[in-house]
Write a protein that holds these residues in place. Structure first.
Motif, PDB file in Angstrom:
ATOM      1  N   SER A   3      64.622 -74.526 120.916  1.00  0.00           N
ATOM      2  CA  SER A   3      63.695 -74.147 121.973  1.00  0.00           C
ATOM      3  C   SER A   3      64.478 -73.473 123.072  1.00  0.00           C
ATOM      4  O   SER A   3      65.235 -74.086 123.790  1.00  0.00           O
ATOM      5  CB  SER A   3      63.004 -75.399 122.523  1.00  0.00           C
ATOM      6  OG  SER A   3      62.200 -75.073 123.618  1.00  0.00           O
ATOM      7  N   THR A 138      69.492 -79.872 130.416  1.00  0.00           N
ATOM      8  CA  THR A 138      68.477 -80.868 130.058  1.00  0.00           C
ATOM      9  C   THR A 138      69.144 -82.161 129.597  1.00  0.00           C
ATOM     10  O   THR A 138      70.083 -82.134 128.792  1.00  0.00           O
ATOM     11  CB  THR A 138      67.576 -80.331 128.923  1.00  0.00           C
ATOM     12  OG1 THR A 138      66.927 -79.136 129.377  1.00  0.00           O
ATOM     13  CG2 THR A 138      66.521 -81.359 128.542  1.00  0.00           C
ATOM     14  N   LEU A 140      68.342 -85.948 127.892  1.00  0.00           N
ATOM     15  CA  LEU A 140      67.386 -86.772 127.159  1.00  0.00           C
ATOM     16  C   LEU A 140      67.728 -88.244 127.377  1.00  0.00           C
ATOM     17  O   LEU A 140      68.861 -88.677 127.112  1.00  0.00           O
ATOM     18  CB  LEU A 140      67.432 -86.437 125.660  1.00  0.00           C
ATOM     19  CG  LEU A 140      66.660 -87.387 124.728  1.00  0.00           C
ATOM     20  CD1 LEU A 140      65.164 -87.408 125.079  1.00  0.00           C
ATOM     21  CD2 LEU A 140      66.858 -86.985 123.268  1.00  0.00           C
ATOM     22  N   LEU A 164      64.011 -85.296 129.792  1.00  0.00           N
ATOM     23  CA  LEU A 164      63.085 -85.612 128.705  1.00  0.00           C
ATOM     24  C   LEU A 164      63.205 -87.099 128.382  1.00  0.00           C
ATOM     25  O   LEU A 164      64.304 -87.670 128.483  1.00  0.00           O
ATOM     26  CB  LEU A 164      63.416 -84.773 127.465  1.00  0.00           C
ATOM     27  CG  LEU A 164      63.377 -83.245 127.648  1.00  0.00           C
ATOM     28  CD1 LEU A 164      63.903 -82.553 126.403  1.00  0.00           C
ATOM     29  CD2 LEU A 164      61.959 -82.783 127.953  1.00  0.00           C
ATOM     30  N   ALA A 166      62.265 -90.498 125.727  1.00  0.00           N
ATOM     31  CA  ALA A 166      61.872 -90.996 124.414  1.00  0.00           C
ATOM     32  C   ALA A 166      62.103 -92.497 124.393  1.00  0.00           C
ATOM     33  O   ALA A 166      63.083 -92.997 124.954  1.00  0.00           O
ATOM     34  CB  ALA A 166      62.665 -90.319 123.303  1.00  0.00           C
ATOM     35  N   ASP A 171      60.504 -90.263 118.148  1.00  0.00           N
ATOM     36  CA  ASP A 171      60.311 -89.308 119.250  1.00  0.00           C
ATOM     37  C   ASP A 171      61.640 -88.675 119.663  1.00  0.00           C
ATOM     38  O   ASP A 171      61.704 -87.476 119.963  1.00  0.00           O
ATOM     39  CB  ASP A 171      59.677 -90.016 120.456  1.00  0.00           C
ATOM     40  CG  ASP A 171      58.236 -90.434 120.179  1.00  0.00           C
ATOM     41  OD1 ASP A 171      57.668 -89.954 119.186  1.00  0.00           O
ATOM     42  OD2 ASP A 171      57.700 -91.244 120.961  1.00  0.00           O
ATOM     43  N   LYS A 174      62.776 -85.940 117.190  1.00  0.00           N
ATOM     44  CA  LYS A 174      61.963 -84.738 117.320  1.00  0.00           C
ATOM     45  C   LYS A 174      62.404 -83.905 118.523  1.00  0.00           C
ATOM     46  O   LYS A 174      62.541 -82.678 118.441  1.00  0.00           O
ATOM     47  CB  LYS A 174      60.488 -85.117 117.465  1.00  0.00           C
ATOM     48  CG  LYS A 174      59.558 -83.902 117.528  1.00  0.00           C
ATOM     49  CD  LYS A 174      58.100 -84.329 117.661  1.00  0.00           C
ATOM     50  CE  LYS A 174      57.193 -83.107 117.743  1.00  0.00           C
ATOM     51  NZ  LYS A 174      55.782 -83.466 117.960  1.00  0.00           N
ATOM     52  N   ILE A 175      62.646 -84.574 119.667  1.00  0.00           N
ATOM     53  CA  ILE A 175      63.078 -83.873 120.887  1.00  0.00           C
ATOM     54  C   ILE A 175      64.450 -83.238 120.671  1.00  0.00           C
ATOM     55  O   ILE A 175      64.695 -82.090 121.071  1.00  0.00           O
ATOM     56  CB  ILE A 175      63.106 -84.835 122.090  1.00  0.00           C
ATOM     57  CG1 ILE A 175      61.682 -85.264 122.463  1.00  0.00           C
ATOM     58  CG2 ILE A 175      63.789 -84.172 123.295  1.00  0.00           C
ATOM     59  CD1 ILE A 175      61.623 -86.358 123.509  1.00  0.00           C
ATOM     60  N   GLU A 178      64.027 -80.079 118.542  1.00  0.00           N
ATOM     61  CA  GLU A 178      63.262 -78.982 119.148  1.00  0.00           C
ATOM     62  C   GLU A 178      63.877 -78.487 120.455  1.00  0.00           C
ATOM     63  O   GLU A 178      63.872 -77.285 120.731  1.00  0.00           O
ATOM     64  CB  GLU A 178      61.822 -79.446 119.407  1.00  0.00           C
ATOM     65  CG  GLU A 178      61.027 -79.693 118.137  1.00  0.00           C
ATOM     66  CD  GLU A 178      59.602 -80.159 118.418  1.00  0.00           C
ATOM     67  OE1 GLU A 178      59.286 -80.379 119.616  1.00  0.00           O
ATOM     68  OE2 GLU A 178      58.823 -80.302 117.462  1.00  0.00           O
ATOM     69  N   GLU A 179      64.423 -79.390 121.270  1.00  0.00           N
ATOM     70  CA  GLU A 179      64.885 -79.015 122.617  1.00  0.00           C
ATOM     71  C   GLU A 179      66.399 -78.868 122.734  1.00  0.00           C
ATOM     72  O   GLU A 179      66.895 -78.217 123.651  1.00  0.00           O
ATOM     73  CB  GLU A 179      64.412 -80.058 123.650  1.00  0.00           C
ATOM     74  CG  GLU A 179      62.912 -80.233 123.718  1.00  0.00           C
ATOM     75  CD  GLU A 179      62.203 -78.978 124.184  1.00  0.00           C
ATOM     76  OE1 GLU A 179      62.837 -78.168 124.885  1.00  0.00           O
ATOM     77  OE2 GLU A 179      61.024 -78.803 123.847  1.00  0.00           O
TER      78      GLU A 179
END
Length: 729
Positions: A3, A138, A140, A164, A166, A171, A174-175, A178-179
């Motif tokens: 992403s 970013t 997580l 972000l 989770a 979850d 997935k993050i 994608e991120e």
């Protein structure tokens, strides 16, 4: 899977700083430094003035003194609760309780007002720049506790990070896919799962492929959790409840490490593109010292008609044309092999199908640190069309003598063709310019009016030294033509590189009446070569910075060590080339620290015997990383990494080398590294005063350090201090 994030660009001129301090001296000092860095500043000397400015102006950052005439700076915290203002506290006190209270309120950092305040202003400006660029990063957070998620989210968002969340493995995975976050905070205790097991299971994706730094948090820290966390690929372990200041420092540290990693990747990609650009723009080949072909690019294959498989391993004479005299090859080999100099000129070669092609070629010998030839590289341009035009011109004129008018017409057409395709200059026998074409005017930036009738040296830049500008007659003595490469500057100062062919034009009595200059612009080719060398050095420098970043040392540490090393190399008699090699190689002296656990590398206290044995391994780790390179700089860096902890009396490591058994690069870097390390703050000590440092060098002369180098160090101590002042942390 990726992403793509929008890249934030920070404009300092739009950033508004409010400085609140009742001392006019400090207020003015801060204002001056921020204005010099293009920030917009506002000033207040008490709480009342500060509140008014905050109410009426959209402030971004607040520099706040604690003790003010009408109250405490802490009293402003209530006014800041519903704003996005980020605060730095100025204080002369060291109150730990107030520090933790302030960090909970969201302040960015504490700045102690002491004798080093001026240097700390630069740190504030650098911190603001990093916080603004955090908008590109970013984090997580993987934790099943809503309270901890929100606590960390508020903490990180206050420092402009994108956050972000989770709460379970599914979850989180997935993050990550994608991120692709820049950092992960991972709790050990998850619902129905173990964070360390999750990291171990997805190590290939998270650590190997995406290279995301992972920090483990746990309510319990013991040797099992610590060991398993590091084995799973984590970079640090933090105990809950965590100290906010510690969390901030470690997050910033690993995000900065991640940024440098990205810069290194970008530089590597850029170098690859430069190489591709050279391959697309030029015809390139490499041979070993015997003339056996080791590399050809696609352009070489297209021009010669041979495949790479047919060329690699063959002698370069596979493309030699029988029209070339053996004296030409003798001259080339004498120049590049015996004199070890570059050779430039024109060569006629033979294609696979038997036809010919002409090339304008630069052949350069690549030397190792001892001056031995490693290989030859040749950069070439296809000039077949130009040579064919010239040959056609000569043949047609010769065959058309019966019809003079026809010959003159042909001559004009051929002259026009050459004029369009080349940069041209003509001078009389005394060197006065009698003709230039438009391409020459564009290159030199002199007008035709300035050039015609002037001595040809008019386009020589004052800084240019070249035999071309001495005497044309002696230059061409015993030569049919002259060919050479010239670096010069245009009228406005722009640097350009050109390949010059000077042909004397003779009359029927073989007396020179004119000189014809045929010029090719090589600027783009030389600029590409300089870009490639610059990018290679930058990559090595960034690798050195990564090693220092892991041990919390500054980027300026490697700069200072590099400059100290070059200075000492010159002082001890190494030539300029060796000194420059050491300048680039010495920053990588501690690259092996990337393989040392953080628990040892960043330990604030004294290492145990077992821990020190592990720490000592960084010398061989660094050597093993670099030793297999064929590049001169990386070979030098491998020596520096391996031997900069050896001691003159043989008591050093890893091999206990003694005296001149230690390479001169290692002996020089040892002094440079110790001088800078002792004078700098580290996690386990404060910076030493100069007198204490000098006393150690005197005591360790002929013990730890080369005595001759120590004498040179003291004889030129001011030059070393000048470097230290220039690259302050």
């Amino acid at each position: 899977m990726n992403s793509k994030k929008n890249s934030f660009i920070f404009d300092e001129s739009k950033c508004k700083i409010l400085i609140v301090d009742d001392s006019k001296t400090i207020n003015n000092l801060l204002t001056k430094e921020f204005n010099n860095s293009n920030y917009k500043t506002y000033n207040a000397y008490n709480l009342k003035e500060a509140r008014k400015i905050i109410k009426n102006t959209s402030i971004d950052y607040l520099i706040l003194d604690i003790n003010l005439p009408d109250g405490k700076g802490y009293d402003l915290f209530e006014d800041l609760e519903n704003t996005s203002i980020k605060t730095f506290i100025l204080t002369s006190q060291k109150d730990e309780e107030k520090r933790e209270f302030s960090f909970k309120k969201g302040i960015i950092d504490f700045i102690i007002k002491d004798n080093f305040l001026f240097q700390k202003i630069e740190q504030i400006i650098e911190m603001i720049n990093k916080i603004e660029h955090n908008k590109n990063e970013t984090i997580l957070i993987i934790d099943d506790s809503f309270v901890i998620q929100q606590q960390l989210k508020d903490l990180f968002e206050n420092r402009n990070y994108n956050v972000l969340l989770a709460s379970n493995e599914k979850d989180a995975l997935k993050i990550i896919q994608e991120e692709q976050p820049d950092l992960m905070i991972l709790d050990v205790e998850l619902k129905k799962a173990n964070g360390i097991d999750f990291l171990q299971k997805n190590n290939e994706l998270i650590i190997s492929e995406l290279k995301i730094p992972v920090i483990i948090i746990s309510g319990t820290i013991n040797i099992t959790i610590t060991r398993d966390s590091y084995k799973a690929g984590a970079v640090d372990v933090i105990k809950k409840p965590f100290v906010i200041e510690e969390m901030n420092l470690k997050i910033d540290l690993w995000i900065d490490y991640r940024r440098k990693q990205k810069e290194l990747n970008r530089s590597s990609q850029l170098l690859k593109q430069y190489k591709n650009a050279v391959d697309e723009r030029s015809i390139v080949s490499k041979t070993d010292e015997r003339g056996i072909i080791t590399y050809v690019n696609e352009q070489f294959c297209l021009l010669s008609g041979y495949s790479k498989k047919e060329l690699i391993g063959k002698n370069h004479n596979i493309v030699s044309h029988p029209d070339n005299k053996k004296e030409l090859y003798q001259e080339i080999w004498h120049t590049i092999k015996n004199e070890k100099k570059s050779w430039t000129g024109k060569i006629k070669n033979k294609k696979k199908d038997g036809s010919y092609y002409w090339i304008d070629v630069l052949i350069k010998p690549i030397l190792d640190k001892n001056g031995n030839i490693e290989e030859f590289i040749a950069l070439k341009n296809d000039i077949t069309e130009q040579e064919d035009v010239k040959e056609y011109f000569q043949l047609k004129l010769k065959g058309s003598q019966k019809d003079l008018n026809h010959s003159i017409k042909l001559a004009r057409e051929y002259e026009k063709a050459i004029d369009i395709s080349s940069i041209l200059l003509r001078t009389d026998s005394d060197g006065k310019i009698n003709y230039v074409n438009n391409k020459f005017v564009e290159l030199t930036e002199f007008s035709k009016k300035e050039l015609i009738g002037s001595d040809y040296r008019i386009f020589k830049n004052i800084e240019t030294e070249n035999e071309i500008f001495k005497n044309l007659e002696s230059l061409l003595e015993d030569k049919i033509i002259f060919n050479g490469i010239l670096k010069n500057r245009s009228k406005s100062g722009k640097t350009y590189w050109i390949n010059i062919t000077i042909v004397p034009i003779k009359d029927d009595n073989h007396k020179t009446i004119e000189y014809m200059w045929i010029i090719n612009d090589l600027t783009e080719l030389f600029n590409l070569n300089e870009e490639i060398q610059s990018t290679q050095k930058e990559i090595i420098y960034k690798m050195g910075e990564i090693g220092e970043t892991r041990s919390k040392e500054t980027g300026n540490h490697v700069k200072r060590v590099a400059e100290y090393s070059k200075l000492l190399a010159i002082l001890c008699g190494l030539d300029e080339q060796q000194a420059n090699i050491l300048l680039v190689a010495s920053p990588m002296h501690d690259i092996g620290k990337v393989g040392i656990p953080d628990s040892i590398l960043k330990k604030p206290g004294k290492l145990t015997i077992e821990e020190f044995e592990i720490m000592k391994e960084h010398a061989m780790i660094g050597y093993n990383i670099l030793k297999d390179s064929n590049r001169e700089i990386l070979k030098a860096a491998a020596i520096v990494a391996k031997e900069h902890h050896e001691k003159w009396d043989g008591s050093g490591y890893p091999f206990g080398l003694k005296g001149e058994e230690i390479h001169i690069y290692g002996r020089i870097t040892a002094i440079a590294d110790v001088f800078d390390a002792l004078g700098s703050d580290r996690c386990y000590k404060k910076a030493w005063e100069d007198e204490k440092i000098f006393e150690l060098f005197k005591n360790e002369k002929a013990k730890q350090f080369d005595p001759k180098l120590v004498d040179l160090f003291f004889d030129n101590i001011q030059q070393f201090k000048d470097i230290r002042n220039k690259y302050k942390d």
